[in-house]
Structure formats: structure tokens, C-alpha cells
Design an enzyme around this catalytic site. Structure first.
Site, PDB file in Angstrom:
ATOM      1  N   THR A  82       0.858  -1.190   0.000  1.00 53.62           N
ATOM      2  CA  THR A  82       0.000   0.000   0.000  1.00 53.62           C
ATOM      3  C   THR A  82       0.892   1.238   0.000  1.00 53.62           C
ATOM      4  O   THR A  82       1.954   1.222   0.601  1.00 53.62           O
ATOM      5  CB  THR A  82      -0.853   0.010   1.284  1.00 53.62           C
ATOM      6  OG1 THR A  82      -1.594  -1.184   1.331  1.00 53.62           O
ATOM      7  CG2 THR A  82      -1.776   1.205   1.324  1.00 53.62           C
TER       8      THR A  82
ATOM      9  N   GLY B  54     -10.242  -3.839   1.275  1.00 49.19           N
ATOM     10  CA  GLY B  54      -9.568  -3.792   2.569  1.00 49.19           C
ATOM     11  C   GLY B  54      -9.748  -2.464   3.259  1.00 49.19           C
ATOM     12  O   GLY B  54     -10.732  -1.752   3.042  1.00 49.19           O
TER      13      GLY B  54
ATOM     14  N   GLY C 225      -0.505  -2.292   5.829  1.00 51.33           N
ATOM     15  CA  GLY C 225      -0.356  -3.530   6.591  1.00 51.33           C
ATOM     16  C   GLY C 225      -1.511  -4.459   6.332  1.00 51.33           C
ATOM     17  O   GLY C 225      -2.151  -4.388   5.276  1.00 51.33           O
TER      18      GLY C 225
END
Length: 319
Positions: free
Chosen positions: A169, A199, A221
Site C-alpha cells: 500500500t 480492505g 499492513g
């Protein structure tokens, strides 16, 4: 009326950065930070700066965002992005979008051209068309490396969890000379994820949050863990309680680890221009510019410093 000194912080993803990709990751976050800072230096807004920094990393195949995104179970790229303005808490996000180069630009359009905050999949696609966003063939976003990983993860004895440690990311936070903060985050998600999986990135408060009263945060993460603790907003909450950006970040990351076993990383700037880049994973590529000084690193405790002029000079020569 004192003018703020502008600050930008960027991350290129927390996780495990393979040796042969370290150089590219470092160069990529440095380039993004310098581009964003250039905008701030000319009196530009935090919003423009974070969008530009993230766009720069979406275009860089080293990162899991835009070109270079990982593939879902069907071998396609589906991307999520969010942007937020700390001035009035306006935000725009897109999820599960395909066939565009820069999801962050689309997120900004959602924020500015609609009454909504999040558009997904087909609807986001129609909106992109209406806004004249150029469509590109999905294959154009796929790198050789992403395809290799996808194939590996399809093998019966593979463990996709192993590969998730290399999460890419990208994100940016900034404060401009007017004291406004903003955040932007963009991702290709998890390798071999279910079609339609979204997500933390597109979720306000999880993938990012910005509020002039406290500051801005962008996260990276394990998305599902980040969503469970609403990580970006949690960090701002700790700053509202008086913690420094570094303490707030560490406290929130620690909570995520002990409470749900999730690892990740964050970048933070507070309303007085103090910043932090912290992570509980093995690595996270990050870079920041403040007071015309560039700082950057990948490993815990690693911090290189250069003057912006020196960094720009070596940019021009190729890293």
C-alpha cells in the site's frame, strides 16, 4: 499570523521488502516525497501534495498500487484508494476499481464532484467515464512480478499468507503553510484475494484520516486487522489525548498487535507539523521532508538525511 512550515511524509508499504527491491522502494518514496514537497513549497495545498505523492507511487511498478498492483484470485487488478481533507473532513474514495492508472485521482473526483464519499466497482467505472478519466487495458497495470506471484499462490501447496508479508500500500500525509492537513492512501490489496474484496484503504478512519484539529495519518499492513481497530482514527484519538505522533503511532500499532495479532505501519503528521513513520512489520519504506531536509529509511532505526537540494540534484542524475 505565523505561517506553518510545510511537511510531507510518505510510505511505500509495510511488510517485507525483498533485497532486490530495496533500492527501487527507497528511490520511489524519496521521489514521491520530493514531488509533494515541491507543491507545498510553492504554497500549494496539502491535498494537492498528498495526491501528487501517491500518484507518483501508483505510477511506479515497485509498489502495490496502480501499475504493479497484485492480482486477485482471477488474475485481475482491483484497486482501492482514499483521500481526505482535514479542513472540513471531506473525503473521497473508490474501491475495487479496474482499468485506470491512478485510483487516487478518481478518489479526489469523488470527493469534489459528487455528494458521496465512496464509489465502488461498476459505479466507480461509470463515474470515471463520465469524468473523462482515460481507461487503460487491465494488462497494462500488470507487471511480470505480480503475475509470477499470482501463479505461485495458485499452486496447491502454496501459502499466500507468506506472500502477504510483502504488502505495498502507498500513502502520504501533509500539512501546508496554511496549517491544513490531508492524507491519501492507495493499494492493489492482497495477492490472490477474493474478487470484490475491499480492505482498509478505502475505508475512512482505517486506511487514512485527516482533521486539522489533530493531524493526519495514512496506514499500511494487514487490511482486515487495520479495519478492526480503525487504525488511522485511533492514532488521531491518541494525539487528541496529548500523545506525540510517535507515541500515538506506537500505542495504536501495539494495540493492533496485541488485540488482533495484526502487523502494519503508519505515517503521521500533527497540527503543529511534528511527524512520525512507525511500523510493527520487519520493514516499511518511508520518506519525509521538513525544513528543506529529506529523511528516509526502510528498516527499523534506519534514517538517512540529505538536503532537498542535494536530493533533487541526484534525482536528476537518476538515483
Amino acid at each position: 499570523f505565523g505561517r506553518m512550515k510545510p511537511v510531507i511524509v510518505v510510505h511505500g508499504g509495510a511488510g517485507r521488502i525483498f533485497k532486490e527491491r530495496e533500492e527501487g522502494s527507497r528511490a520511489g518514496v524519496v521521489r514521491a516525497a520530493l514531488r509533494g514537497y515541491g507543491i507545498l513549497k510553492r504554497g500549494g495545498s496539502a491535498l494537492d501534495a498528498v495526491e501528487e505523492a501517491v500518484r507518483s507511487m501508483e505510477d511506479d511498478p515497485h509498489f502495490n498500487a496502480g501499475c504493479g498492483s497484485v492480482l486477485n484470485e482471477k488474475g485481475e487488478v482491483e484497486m482501492d484508494a482514499i483521500i481526505m481533507d482535514g479542513k472540513n473532513l471531506d473525503s473521497g474514495a473508490v474501491s475495487a476499481v479496474k482499468c485506470i492508472s491512478n485510483p487516487i485521482k478518481l478518489a479526489r473526483l469523488v470527493m469534489e464532484k459528487t455528494k458521496h464519499m465512496l464509489l465502488t466497482d461498476q459505479g466507480a467505472h461509470l463515474f470515471a467515464q463520465a469524468m473523462g478519466v482515460p481507461e487503460i487495458p487491465g494488462e497494462k497495470l500488470i507487471t511480470e512480478r505480480s503475475r509470477e506471484r499470482w501463479k505461485k499462490n495458485l499452486e496447491p501447496d502454496s501459502n499466500p499468507e507468506e506472500f502477504q508479508k510483502d504488502l505495498g500500500t502507498v500513502g502520504a500525509v501533509a500539512i501546508d503553510s496554511g496549517g491544513n492537513v490531508a492524507c491519501a492512501t492507495s493499494t492493489g490489496g492482497l495477492s490472490n484475494k477474493l474478487v470484490g474484496r475491499v480492505g482498509d484503504t478505502a475505508c475512512i478512519g482505517s486506511g487514512g484520516y485527516a482533521d486539522n484539529r489533530s493531524g493526519a495519518a495514512s496506514t499500511t499492513g494487514h487490511g482486515e486487522s487495520i479495519m478492526k481497530v480503525v487504525l488511522a482514527r485511533l492514532i488521531l484519538y491518541h494525539m487528541e489525548q496529548g500523545l506525540s505522533p510517535e507515541m500515538a503511532a506506537d500505542t495504536a500499532l501495539d494495540y493492533m498487535k496485541t488485540r488482533v495479532g495484526g502487523l502494519g505501519g503508519v505515517i503521521v503528521v500533527n497540527s503543529s507539523g511534528e511527524w512520525a513513520a512507525r511500523f510493527s512489520t520487519k520493514q516499511m519504506s518511508w520518506a519525509t521532508v521538513k525544513d528543506d531536509q529529506l529523511h528516509y529509511g526502510i528498516y527499523a532505526g534506519e534514517r538517512h538525511t540529505k538536503s532537498v537540494d542535494e536530493a533533487l540534484a541526484s534525482e536528476r542524475e537518476g538515483f
